[in-house]
Design a protein around this motif. Sequence first.
Motif, PDB file in Angstrom:
ATOM      1  N   ASN A  52      -4.592  -1.122   3.192  1.00  0.00           N
ATOM      2  CA  ASN A  52      -4.947   0.289   3.360  1.00  0.00           C
ATOM      3  C   ASN A  52      -5.816   0.524   4.587  1.00  0.00           C
ATOM      4  OD1 ASN A  52      -3.500   1.276   1.071  1.00  0.00           O
ATOM      5  ND2 ASN A  52      -4.997   0.223  -0.198  1.00  0.00           N
ATOM      6  N   TYR A 112     -12.400   8.017   2.541  1.00  0.00           N
ATOM      7  CA  TYR A 112     -11.198   8.093   1.735  1.00  0.00           C
ATOM      8  C   TYR A 112     -10.579   6.719   1.542  1.00  0.00           C
ATOM      9  CZ  TYR A 112      -6.566   9.207   0.077  1.00  0.00           C
ATOM     10  OH  TYR A 112      -5.424   9.233  -0.666  1.00  0.00           O
ATOM     11  N   GLU A 164     -11.884   5.348  -1.559  1.00  0.00           N
ATOM     12  CA  GLU A 164     -11.251   5.998  -2.705  1.00  0.00           C
ATOM     13  C   GLU A 164      -9.894   5.375  -2.999  1.00  0.00           C
ATOM     14  OE1 GLU A 164     -13.677   9.425  -3.844  1.00  0.00           O
ATOM     15  OE2 GLU A 164     -11.629   9.140  -4.525  1.00  0.00           O
ATOM     16  N   TYR A 165      -9.140   5.182  -1.915  1.00  0.00           N
ATOM     17  CA  TYR A 165      -7.768   4.708  -2.068  1.00  0.00           C
ATOM     18  C   TYR A 165      -7.750   3.270  -2.592  1.00  0.00           C
ATOM     19  CZ  TYR A 165      -2.769   4.663  -1.055  1.00  0.00           C
ATOM     20  OH  TYR A 165      -1.399   4.610  -1.170  1.00  0.00           O
ATOM     21  N   LEU A 181      -8.943   3.152  -6.310  1.00  0.00           N
ATOM     22  CA  LEU A 181      -8.196   3.847  -7.359  1.00  0.00           C
ATOM     23  C   LEU A 181      -7.675   2.850  -8.399  1.00  0.00           C
ATOM     24  CD1 LEU A 181      -7.159   6.533  -8.426  1.00  0.00           C
ATOM     25  CD2 LEU A 181      -5.081   6.193  -7.092  1.00  0.00           C
ATOM     26  N   LEU A 239      -3.361  15.537  -2.350  1.00  0.00           N
ATOM     27  CA  LEU A 239      -3.199  14.096  -2.130  1.00  0.00           C
ATOM     28  C   LEU A 239      -2.195  13.786  -1.022  1.00  0.00           C
ATOM     29  CD1 LEU A 239      -3.179  12.611  -5.740  1.00  0.00           C
ATOM     30  CD2 LEU A 239      -4.880  12.242  -3.957  1.00  0.00           C
ATOM     31  N   ASP A 255       0.563  -3.649  -3.584  1.00  0.00           N
ATOM     32  CA  ASP A 255      -0.731  -4.060  -3.012  1.00  0.00           C
ATOM     33  C   ASP A 255      -0.640  -5.547  -2.684  1.00  0.00           C
ATOM     34  OD1 ASP A 255      -0.509  -4.682  -5.675  1.00  0.00           O
ATOM     35  OD2 ASP A 255      -2.492  -3.991  -6.230  1.00  0.00           O
TER      36      ASP A 255
END
Lengths: 367, 367
Positions: free
Chosen positions: A271, B219, B222-223, B226, B60, B302
């Motif tokens: 990310n 952000y 955040e990502y 999550l 989003l 991921d």
Amino acid sequence: MTQIAAPGRYARPEQWPDVDLVDTDVHITPRSLDALLPHLPARWRDYIRESGVTGLESDLYPPGSPLSAIPGSRPAGGPPGSDPDLLRTQLLDAWGTRFAITHCIYGVDGIHNPDWAVAMARAVNDWQLAEWLSGEPRLRGSIVVAAQDPQRAADEIDRVGHLPEFVQVLMPVRARMPLGNRAFWPIYEAAARHGLAIGVYAGGAGGNPITPVGAPSYYLEEYVLLAQAFQAQLVSLVSEGVLVRFPELRIVLIEAGFTWLPPLMWRFDKNWKGLRREIPWVDRLPSEIVRESVRLTAQPLDEPDDPRQLLEVVEALGSDRMLMFSTDYPHRQFDDPVRSAPIGLSTDAMTRFLGGTALETYRLNGE
Amino acid sequence: MTQIAAPGRYARPEQWPDVDLVDTDVHITPRSLDALLPHLPARWRDYIRESGVTGLESDLYPPGSPLSAIPGSRPAGGPPGSDPDLLRTQLLDAWGTRFAITHCIYGVDGIHNPDWAVAMARAVNDWQLAEWLSGEPRLRGSIVVAAQDPQRAADEIDRVGHLPEFVQVLMPVRARMPLGNRAFWPIYEAAARHGLAIGVYAGGAGGNPITPVGAPSYYLEEYVLLAQAFQAQLVSLVSEGVLVRFPELRIVLIEAGFTWLPPLMWRFDKNWKGLRREIPWVDRLPSEIVRESVRLTAQPLDEPDDPRQLLEVVEALGSDRMLMFSTDYPHRQFDDPVRSAPIGLSTDAMTRFLGGTALETYRLNGE
């Protein structure tokens, strides 16, 4: 739980290589609040007496729980970890420990009055020096600070951080806000100035629920999910640029487990590739920064049943310089000392695990 | 980001086995709030007009972001995912999809007024039936409910849950509280009654910060974090006994990633052994319950750079019946469709991944 081994077996396994052993997670604690009073100014002694405070021990280790203490670690008239002589015989001598890194977690971070917190942190540090560290060269201590007032926390680091007795500054993982926050930078700057590590310990009174969706119902959930606080703090320390701004600083995650780390690095790297423009100061893969700056104490092992799977995780860390041996004395984390290390490490990796990495991390090589 | 492949390449890779493909993560959305108005009672049409609400789309997927839509997925006069014909040609025909499980995430869970939320959920469900599901047998939908009022959410499931067009009930991962909470049980009971899965999607307006130590600054954090919300919800659903009480219920974690799951199961199993007396209804290893009841959509992966490490994780899941193929259409999660599956799965595992597990999970086998 399975039966604990006889106390005589709580010792370094014979098959381990003969290297300087560094135990990176040893708890010390005052016998009671009274032990700290001589190190407090009269104002705060009066405050404690008048307000009826009896102690600031955490409730993380209930006296009746078998995990709270290995057998024989509770001295007369005090909690486990409150007697230097007992620690010497039961831990340092039994294991042949070269250095033990001590932590005194005494609720300072839960105090809301910042002036009281500052005074208490100073008292805990002076008490550590007087009662533990000055008399036992195998012990190296951790500086307690009141992060409630970051500038005075930095002052405290400057006051005692030059002493060889201290090798680390403690911060709670359950802090009031993410540890990368710029408000905390004076603390990191002071730690870097004195060559001290930042030890992030499994505790804290920040007040937020342990999940992103509110408080769970059971302690089991709290315990399992504590790893999330460590993950959030690690992401914060990297994203905010702390580890880029202070490249010499070492972050030690204490009792965090580590099997969650490879997947987190994968997700973070991926990310970061898409969102790196948000944090341009992070100029390389987050995993590279983590491998360079972050160390982890090994106990409690959040391990699979199959030791080979644990070795796969260790390999996926991508570095054999991140994990450090620890006993978590006097808390009980393993029944068989052999299980205090991942089974199957190469001799080189085992040597680093047992002491080499800690000697570097805490700059103990010259001694 | 690397260049996206030409639109013609957005299709099923030729080397995949020739099995019924089930895409478990496809987003549909109204062209605008106006599309829902015919499905609302007059009271709420008036309320929306008088209060000036223009829409409940989440933020989003910002229109300008390359991740928000694959090229060509934006119809004239509407957002990506709002045109059934375009979805047919660009997704269902191009990939040869046997079934696509659709999600309409339309901000219902963020409405504080429970009566409005109930009416909106019902409108979204009727709109899905009228505009998408009734006319295209390859699409199977997800029931939107107002978990703000669990009993009326259960009523809504009873109203439409018997229709073959619906296979799932959606719950937000960032809910107002842990999803295992007993307040939500009427929803699970209704879903189990109708043989519907519970789909936990990557969104929600619960209001808590994403970390246990407060809101992060970026952000990116955040990502990355999550995944923690999914982990907390999974621990809650197991610990509270939902998956024991409703053994037929399947929980589908949508866009959660999955590489974090083996370490979480290790940690959960280990600590359950010590603390199981807290939750005596969980009468076997949490990992066993997870393997039986939990499914995960695969995108976004991921993933580590090394495909072999990803395969190690897939193996550590301990089951080849948990992961399900997904495109996340119209959002862009992969440039090369081959990368939409872990590389190196056996033919059997690949067959289950591409469709077999989803056919079972959503009880589509008889069709």
